[in-house]
Structure formats: C-alpha cells, structure tokens
Design a protein around this motif. Structure first.
Motif, PDB file in Angstrom:
ATOM      1  N   LEU A 251       0.733  -1.137  -0.033  1.00  0.00           N
ATOM      2  CA  LEU A 251      -0.019   0.024  -0.002  1.00  0.00           C
ATOM      3  C   LEU A 251       0.979   1.370  -0.067  1.00  0.00           C
ATOM      4  CD1 LEU A 251      -2.961  -1.151   2.364  1.00  0.00           C
ATOM      5  CD2 LEU A 251      -3.221  -0.407  -0.080  1.00  0.00           C
ATOM      6  N   GLU A 252       1.948   1.206   0.732  1.00  0.00           N
ATOM      7  CA  GLU A 252       2.722   2.445   0.722  1.00  0.00           C
ATOM      8  C   GLU A 252       3.690   2.624  -0.616  1.00  0.00           C
ATOM      9  OE1 GLU A 252       5.315   1.794   4.060  1.00  0.00           O
ATOM     10  OE2 GLU A 252       4.248   2.652   5.411  1.00  0.00           O
TER      11      GLU A 252
ATOM     12  N   ARG B  97       0.875   3.788  -2.710  1.00  0.00           N
ATOM     13  CA  ARG B  97       0.667   5.267  -2.448  1.00  0.00           C
ATOM     14  C   ARG B  97       1.781   6.299  -2.992  1.00  0.00           C
ATOM     15  NH1 ARG B  97      -3.633   7.506  -1.558  1.00  0.00           N
ATOM     16  NH2 ARG B  97      -4.204   6.007   0.269  1.00  0.00           N
TER      17      ARG B  97
ATOM     18  N   ASP C 263      -1.939  11.571  -6.275  1.00  0.00           N
ATOM     19  CA  ASP C 263      -3.099  11.777  -5.818  1.00  0.00           C
ATOM     20  C   ASP C 263      -4.401  10.881  -5.945  1.00  0.00           C
ATOM     21  OD1 ASP C 263      -1.877  13.980  -4.898  1.00  0.00           O
ATOM     22  OD2 ASP C 263      -2.351  15.332  -6.537  1.00  0.00           O
TER      23      ASP C 263
ATOM     24  N   ARG D 169      -6.934   7.815  -5.677  1.00  0.00           N
ATOM     25  CA  ARG D 169      -7.221   6.903  -4.564  1.00  0.00           C
ATOM     26  C   ARG D 169      -7.026   5.384  -4.780  1.00  0.00           C
ATOM     27  NH1 ARG D 169     -13.444   7.216  -3.223  1.00  0.00           N
ATOM     28  NH2 ARG D 169     -13.594   6.512  -5.321  1.00  0.00           N
ATOM     29  N   ILE D 170      -6.964   4.910  -3.617  1.00  0.00           N
ATOM     30  CA  ILE D 170      -6.487   3.564  -3.442  1.00  0.00           C
ATOM     31  C   ILE D 170      -7.672   2.767  -2.888  1.00  0.00           C
ATOM     32  CG2 ILE D 170      -5.020   1.826  -2.660  1.00  0.00           C
ATOM     33  CD1 ILE D 170      -2.736   3.994  -2.874  1.00  0.00           C
TER      34      ILE D 170
ATOM     35  N   LEU E 208      -4.552   2.473   5.293  1.00  0.00           N
ATOM     36  CA  LEU E 208      -3.496   3.221   4.390  1.00  0.00           C
ATOM     37  C   LEU E 208      -4.501   3.392   3.065  1.00  0.00           C
ATOM     38  CD1 LEU E 208      -0.251   1.350   4.992  1.00  0.00           C
ATOM     39  CD2 LEU E 208      -0.725   3.798   5.518  1.00  0.00           C
ATOM     40  N   ALA E 209      -5.513   2.585   2.868  1.00  0.00           N
ATOM     41  CA  ALA E 209      -5.928   2.924   1.721  1.00  0.00           C
ATOM     42  C   ALA E 209      -7.335   3.785   1.854  1.00  0.00           C
ATOM     43  CB  ALA E 209      -6.690   1.310   1.425  1.00  0.00           C
ATOM     44  N   ASP E 210      -7.882   4.240   0.643  1.00  0.00           N
ATOM     45  CA  ASP E 210      -9.035   5.212   0.902  1.00  0.00           C
ATOM     46  C   ASP E 210     -10.169   4.520   1.168  1.00  0.00           C
ATOM     47  OD1 ASP E 210      -7.682   7.878   0.048  1.00  0.00           O
ATOM     48  OD2 ASP E 210      -6.843   6.431  -1.377  1.00  0.00           O
TER      49      ASP E 210
END
Length: 462
Positions: free
Chosen positions: A345-346, A349, A354, A356-357, A382-384
């Motif tokens: 996830l990092e 990101r 910008d 969304r995840i 860490l996800a949206d």
C-alpha cells in the motif's frame, strides 16, 4: 552442464501438481526427461502448461490416478493423510517424498542460492533468475509465482547456478544446503507451526547452519528480526549484510522513486553503483540489493549484475497490473501479512500520486487472522476505502470466533472506510459503485481473490 534426473524420480507422481511450489519441481523434472504425472483439485493454466511438457495431469484426487509403477509420490505439507492417492501409495509401497526433498535433489551438484524470509522471497528469487538469465548464465530456478506466463515459475537451465525460494512455513527449508542463502526478514507468521519468535529464530538458525562450508549468508541490516538472527549466529557463518543502516556491508545510499520504477544507489566494496529497479516501492529496491549481494557472493561481478536487475519487471500477483477500464487500474497483490500489506500500500501510494486507492482484501488462514487480524485492519487504514471478504481457509479448519470481523473492527478503529462482503460475486458491482476515473483498485490476499480482477474490469467496462 546441469545434472540429470535424481535417483528414483524418473516416474514421479505429484499430489497437488498445480500448486506454485509443486508445479515448478514437476516442470524441471519433465524438462530433465522424467515421466511426470499428478493430480490437482481443479484445472488451471499451470496444469495445461505441464501437459504441454508431456506431463499427465488428472483433475480431482482418486486412488486410480496413481500409476502402479510410479517411482515416488511427491507431496507438500498441505496434503492430508487421508488423500486417496497417498493412501494408495502406502498400499503399493511407493516411496513418499516431501516437496522440499525433491527440490533439494534437483539442486545436487549445482551452486544453489536459497532465498528465505517472512516476506519478499518470490520477488527476490525472481529478480535473481531474470538477471542471471539476462547475463547468459542459464540458471535453473524454482519460484513461488509465475514470471510472465503460466508455468514460468521454474526452469531447468544449462548453467551451474540454481536459484530457489526457501519456504520457512513448515521448516522444509532445513532440507537445503545452499552455497549462498538470503534472509530478507524474520517475523512471526505461520502460527499453526510456530508458537513464538524463539521458535522462528531457531528455525532460521538451522537454515543458516545448512550453508555449505565457505558459503555466504546475505541478510538484511535494517530489519530487527534479521539483526537479531545475525547476533544469534555470532560469526558462525560468513555474513554479508545489506540495507540503509550505516553498518551494512552493502549500503543503500538512496532509493529515488521515478513513477513505477526506482533508481537505487549502493556502496559495495568501496564502489558506488547506481541501477534501476523496474517495480515501485522501497521494499522492492531492498529485495534487488539482496539479489545483487547474493550474486556477487557467488562470483557474479556486481557491475554486470546491477544493470541486469532492471530486466525484472514483476511477477504475477506481486503488484501485477491486471488491466484498466473506465479510467480505473486494477492491480493484484499477494500481500496477506500486515507487513506485506503495508509495504504494497505504501508502494502504491508513492506511485499513485493523488489517485485514490481502493482495496478488496481477502484474509488468508484462520490462524493468521486470529494472531494478526488487528494489524491487518490497521494496514487497511492506508487505503482510501476497502472491501473485506470472508477468510480464505486454504488448508485450515475454522477456529471458533475467528472471522473477518476482527479485521473490520480494527480497521474502523483506525479510521478506515471498510465494507464487509460475504459473497465474492458481489464485489465487481460494489467496486463499480465506489470507483471513479483515476482510482487504483488492489485485489489483495493469497487466496482466490486474484480471480476477481478480470471480473471487476469487465463490470467497469460496461
């Protein structure tokens, strides 16, 4: 020239031949001239790739699938004692060989590199296999995932190097006697087999003790578990450390993200090297440096190996782009441990800017969820937004009170936007209702969540 067939493996029968580890060994044996047969619970592209090599692959498990003249039956730790083919083998007196013993036999007479660690084994093994091949060294390799096509997880090469993923989950990596071993990290996982970190350390100490005299252990300098293992080994084996720590033997000076790639600079034996890693994320850059140090320990010049590592562009299920529809990219991640989830996830990101995840997460194993469910939920923060599915049981029976709710509650406590779904068939519609152009969708987990990527893309395209 690589050796031929190991003794008594000229007519092997594999129970679970389509699995990542089993299929690789079967492929190498077929390429060495063995008459390979086996069975699997369901048909797959991997099974078809084995058939193309001349293997006989049965679908389903039945005593009649085992030929009376099979020279051995190869099993993994996932095969239950009441499997009808295993029962039939006992009746016929056919030797039963564990997958790790079969792989160890394939490495006999070669120069093995065994890649171990709680996370990153498949990626690092793949990086080495691709880079050594790029240099024309014709390695043999056995990897826990496909590089670019079904059945590409293994190869019988003509060179003297054999690169293998070494699985600690059932202690089977104690079977190998590598010339070079890599330990990427050491954490508590596989809770059905390890009760404590002390047991984990003891297991990795045993693995390191199997390195042949004069061989080398390449081990992370930045990971506390790996540093503790280095302390416990106390100079009993030649050790090369790597990482960003000031005392690392192969020191990483910088990892500079460049979109979906990274530029990595290291100092090695007093020489500064800069090379490209063609996948995003700091953890993948560290894997590449581990591969570089291991190849150098085997005598491959670092100045040649470093640029060759750029030829690695990924392995299936490791941040693999499945496609794009309606402006939404769908990416598949094998991450199933909190450390892996956080790292992927990092990485996304850092590469997504910008965007969304959105994550579709399927927990893997009841025992892992029981022990690490809270940390999995925290990683999902860490996800949206995330969709969390029911636990994929794999080889385990349910544990009372252990459900995906453990993860969902922890994720919500960490401020995450989480939607529980019990029916995987509902996922494509749910994601279509959430996703907007520019978003990234990650299907995440070690189970059959990977099958959802194409279905999500199909729904998004409508």
């Amino acid at each position: 020239m690589a050796p031929g067939l190991p003794t008594a493996m000229d007519r092997p029968h594999f129970i679970g031949i389509g699995g990542a580890g089993m299929s690789g060994i079967a492929k190498i044996l077929a390429q060495r001239g063995a008459r390979v047969a086996g069975s699997d619970a369901k048909d797959s592209a991997t099974a078809e790739a084995l058939r193309a090599l001349g293997a006989t692959v049965h679908i389903g498990h039945a005593a009649g699938h085992l030929a009376d003249d099979a020279s051995c039956v190869v099993v993994s730790s996932a095969i239950r004692p009441d499997n009808p083919e295993l029962v039939r083998a006992a009746e016929l007196g056919i030797p039963v060989v564990h997958r790790s013993d079969a792989l160890a036999a394939l490495m006999t007479g070669l120069r093995p590199i065994a890649v171990a660690g709680t996370h990153g084994k498949t990626t690092t093994t793949s990086m080495l296999a691709v880079a050594l091949s790029e240099l024309g060294l014709k390695p043999s390799y056995a990897i826990g995932g496909d590089l670019d096509a079904p059945g590409s997880n293994a190869l019988h090469g003509e060179g003297e190097i054999f690169v293998a993923e070494a699985d600690e989950s059932d202690r089977s990596f104690h079977t190998y006697a590598p010339e070079v071993a890599i330990v990427l990290n050491v954490e508590l996982d596989h809770h059905a087999n390890y009760a404590s970190m002390d047991e984990i350390y003891e297991s990795f100490e045993t693995f390191a003790g199997k390195i042949v005299p004069g061989g080398t252990l390449v081990i992370a300098a930045d990971h506390e578990g790996a540093r503790e293992l280095t302390r416990r080994l106390a100079g009993s084996v030649r050790t090369v450390t790597y990482g960003e720590a000031a005392d690392a033997d192969v020191r990483i000076l910088s990892v500079v993200p460049q979109g979906l790639t990274s530029e990595v600079t290291v100092v090695m034996d007093g020489t500064e090297l800069t090379f490209t890693v063609s996948v995003p994320g700091r953890h993948y850059a560290h894997n590449a440096v581990a591969a570089l140090a291991a190849g150098a320990a085997l005598g491959v010049p670092a100045a040649r190996l470093a640029p060759a590592l750029a030829a690695y562009t990924g392995v299936k299920r490791r941040l693999q782009l499945k496609g794009e529809a309606a402006g939404v990219q769908v990416i598949d991640s094998y991450a199933h441990h909190p450390t892996e989830m956080t790292a992927d996830l990092e990485a996304m990101r850092g590469a997504a800017g910008d965007a969304r995840i959105l994550v579709v997460f399927q927990p893997h194993l009841f025992s892992r969820t029981q022990e690490l469910g809270k940390e999995m939920g925290q990683a999902l923060a860490l996800a949206d937004a995330s969709v969390v599915l029911d636990i994929y049981p794999a080889r385990e029976d349910p544990i009372p009170g252990v459900t995906s709710d453990l993860i969902i509650e922890a994720a919500r406590s960490a401020g995450a936007d989480v939607t529980p779904l019990h029916d995987k068939a509902e996922v494509p519609e749910a994601i279509a209702g959430m996703a907007e152009p520019g978003d990234l969708v990650l299907t995440m987990g070690a189970g059959d969540v990977t099958d959802l990527g194409p279905r999500i893309l199909d729904r998004l395209s409508k």
